[in-house]
Design a protein around this motif. Structure first.
Motif, short mmCIF file in Angstrom:
data_model
loop_
_atom_site.label_atom_id
_atom_site.label_comp_id
_atom_site.label_asym_id
_atom_site.label_seq_id
_atom_site.Cartn_x
_atom_site.Cartn_y
_atom_site.Cartn_z
N GLY A 2 0.78 -1.23 0.00
CA GLY A 2 0.00 0.00 0.00
C GLY A 2 0.81 1.28 0.00
N ILE A 3 2.12 1.16 0.13
CA ILE A 3 2.99 2.35 0.22
C ILE A 3 3.74 2.53 -1.10
CG2 ILE A 3 4.96 3.38 1.42
CD1 ILE A 3 4.14 1.79 3.88
N PRO A 4 3.70 3.74 -1.68
CA PRO A 4 4.46 3.97 -2.92
C PRO A 4 5.97 3.86 -2.66
CG PRO A 4 2.83 5.70 -2.57
CD PRO A 4 2.91 4.92 -1.30
N VAL A 5 6.64 3.04 -3.47
CA VAL A 5 8.09 2.87 -3.32
C VAL A 5 8.83 3.25 -4.59
CG1 VAL A 5 7.90 1.09 -1.56
CG2 VAL A 5 7.90 0.43 -3.99
N GLY A 6 8.09 3.55 -5.66
CA GLY A 6 8.74 3.91 -6.90
C GLY A 6 7.73 4.38 -7.93
N ALA A 7 8.27 4.80 -9.07
CA ALA A 7 7.45 5.23 -10.19
C ALA A 7 8.08 4.70 -11.46
CB ALA A 7 7.34 6.75 -10.24
N LEU A 8 7.26 4.24 -12.38
CA LEU A 8 7.75 3.64 -13.62
C LEU A 8 7.11 4.35 -14.80
CD1 LEU A 8 9.43 1.23 -14.83
CD2 LEU A 8 7.28 -0.04 -14.89
N HIS A 9 7.95 4.78 -15.76
CA HIS A 9 7.44 5.46 -16.95
C HIS A 9 7.69 4.61 -18.18
CE1 HIS A 9 6.76 8.63 -19.94
NE2 HIS A 9 6.16 9.32 -18.98
N MET A 10 6.85 4.78 -19.18
CA MET A 10 6.99 4.05 -20.43
C MET A 10 8.38 4.27 -21.05
SD MET A 10 5.33 1.98 -22.49
CE MET A 10 3.55 2.17 -22.34
N HIS A 11 8.94 5.45 -20.87
CA HIS A 11 10.28 5.74 -21.41
C HIS A 11 11.32 4.82 -20.80
CE1 HIS A 11 8.98 10.12 -22.52
NE2 HIS A 11 8.53 9.22 -23.37
N ASP A 12 11.16 4.47 -19.53
CA ASP A 12 12.10 3.54 -18.88
C ASP A 12 12.06 2.17 -19.55
OD1 ASP A 12 12.68 5.56 -16.91
OD2 ASP A 12 10.81 4.98 -15.88
N LEU A 13 10.85 1.75 -19.91
CA LEU A 13 10.68 0.45 -20.55
C LEU A 13 11.25 0.46 -21.97
CD1 LEU A 13 7.04 0.04 -19.26
CD2 LEU A 13 8.98 -1.36 -18.53
N LEU A 14 11.10 1.58 -22.66
CA LEU A 14 11.66 1.72 -24.00
C LEU A 14 13.19 1.68 -23.95
CD1 LEU A 14 9.30 4.48 -25.42
CD2 LEU A 14 9.57 2.18 -26.36
N ARG A 15 13.77 2.42 -23.00
CA ARG A 15 15.24 2.46 -22.90
C ARG A 15 15.81 1.10 -22.56
NH1 ARG A 15 14.37 7.75 -20.71
NH2 ARG A 15 14.12 6.85 -18.63
N SER A 16 15.09 0.34 -21.77
CA SER A 16 15.59 -0.97 -21.33
C SER A 16 15.53 -2.04 -22.42
CB SER A 16 14.79 -1.45 -20.11
OG SER A 16 13.47 -1.82 -20.50
N GLY A 17 14.72 -1.77 -23.46
CA GLY A 17 14.56 -2.75 -24.52
C GLY A 17 13.44 -3.74 -24.28
N VAL A 18 12.66 -3.54 -23.22
CA VAL A 18 11.53 -4.45 -22.94
C VAL A 18 10.48 -4.31 -24.03
CG1 VAL A 18 9.66 -4.95 -21.32
CG2 VAL A 18 11.95 -4.44 -20.47
N ILE A 19 10.34 -3.09 -24.58
CA ILE A 19 9.42 -2.86 -25.71
C ILE A 19 10.18 -2.13 -26.81
CG2 ILE A 19 7.31 -2.85 -24.39
CD1 ILE A 19 7.42 0.14 -24.24
#
Length: 336
Positions: free
Chosen positions: A319-336
């Motif tokens: 229930g506690i926010p520990v991070g934030a994830l953006h689509m740009h992070d996924l693009l840079r990583s090569g996941v998409i």
């Protein structure tokens, strides 16, 4: 004559002496039929081959000459990447020293449509002397290679797709399909998982999709956009601008996620509220919001974003926010 390098769809639609698509349909139909015939040929010999390969204490040695050699190389690569250690040995090189790579703990898989390829049949007594079991895939059950084999699998076809019934086409397609059938039967028998597959493909997109977790990519600590409930809306806008994530988490007095305020919420606020200088973030935030867990696969986070047409997620644990994830992070990583 039209230059095929500069031809357009209009020029290519002109009548020609050859019907290329009819030729392609004939080829594909014949090769489809060749694979279909394999289904009717599956019998106890396939089971025996799988048991022999599963029991191998060494490596699976795949060999073939010419076009069958190309299929053998691919078969070895598929086996190796799906949990069955394997490599290709060229039959011509085997008799000039490469036979030393084969031991009695190995199992040899030999591919030859005729079953009479001299480079392979010349090695048969040596395989026997080494004590390496032999599995063969041929188009002729009565051939020399088939008769010498511990297990023979019939991959014969009615005819080649070649109009002269000469060029290896249907026969190589059938051999390739049967080699895939063997590899995947072994994969299932070994319980080889998607994670196991990813471990042998760490540098490719497949590996990244299967190995990367949200925690590997998320923005955490001071990079996490967050404001407290009751905060003026302008404070939330400043946090969104500072962290550059396109949203901010809104947390209550216990640090639990109460909601999120996003770029989309801002557009709706401007459209519906006009002057918002006195607004609190609680008045206009999206309560709850879509979230991800730190141990979630990054590929699963992509699916959540795509299904909901959003570009960022709050990463929440208990229930506690520990991070934030953006689509740009996924693009840079090569996941998409």
């Amino acid at each position: 004559m039209t230059d095929p390098r500069t031809a357009t769809a209009e020029t290519l639609s002109e009548p020609a002496t050859l019907d290329f698509r009819a030729s392609a349909r004939r080829t594909l139909t014949l090769e489809q039929q060749a694979i279909g015939e394999l289904v009717t040929k599956l019998d106890a010999r396939f089971d025996a081959a799988c048991r022999l390969l599963l029991a191998c204490r060494g490596r699976l040695i795949v060999t073939g000459m010419g076009k069958s050699g190309h299929i053998a190389r691919k078969m070895a690569a598929t086996l190796a990447s799906t949990g069955s250690p394997a490599f290709y040995v060229h039959p011509g090189e085997a008799s000039h020293g490469d036979l030393g790579m084969i031991t009695g703990d190995d199992v040899v898989i030999a591919l030859s449509n005729s079953g009479e390829t001299q480079e392979i049949t010349g090695l048969l007594p040596l395989f026997k002397r080494l004590g390496a079991p032999l599995v063969s895939l041929t188009g002729r059950p009565g051939s020399t290679l088939a008769r010498y084999s511990d297990v023979h699998i019939d991959v014969g076809v009615s005819r080649e797709a070649c109009p002269h019934d000469l060029a290896p086409t249907s026969s190589t397609t059938a051999a390739l399909a049967m080699s895939d059938a063997l590899a995947l039967a072994l994969l299932e028998a070994r319980g080889f998982s998607a994670e196991d597959f990813a471990l042998s493909h760490p540098g490719g997109t497949l590996g990244k999709r299967l190995l990367l977790r949200v925690a590997d990519l998320m923005h955490d600590g001071s990079r996490l956009p967050s404001v407290a409930t009751g905060s003026p809306l302008r404070e939330a806008l400043l946090e969104m601008t500072l962290k550059g994530m396109g949203f901010t988490c809104v947390v209550d007095e216990r640090g639990m996620l109460a909601g999120v305020y996003t770029d989309g919420d801002l557009r709706r606020t401007l459209d519906q509220r006009g002057d918002f200088t006195l607004l609190r973030v609680d008045d206009v935030m999206t309560r709850g919001g879509k979230t991800a867990a730190p141990d979630m696969l990054a590929a699963e986070a992509v699916r959540i974003m795509e299904d909901n047409r959003i570009t960022a997620l709050a990463v929440v644990e208990n229930g506690i926010p520990v991070g934030a994830l953006h689509m740009h992070d996924l693009l840079r990583s090569g996941v998409i």
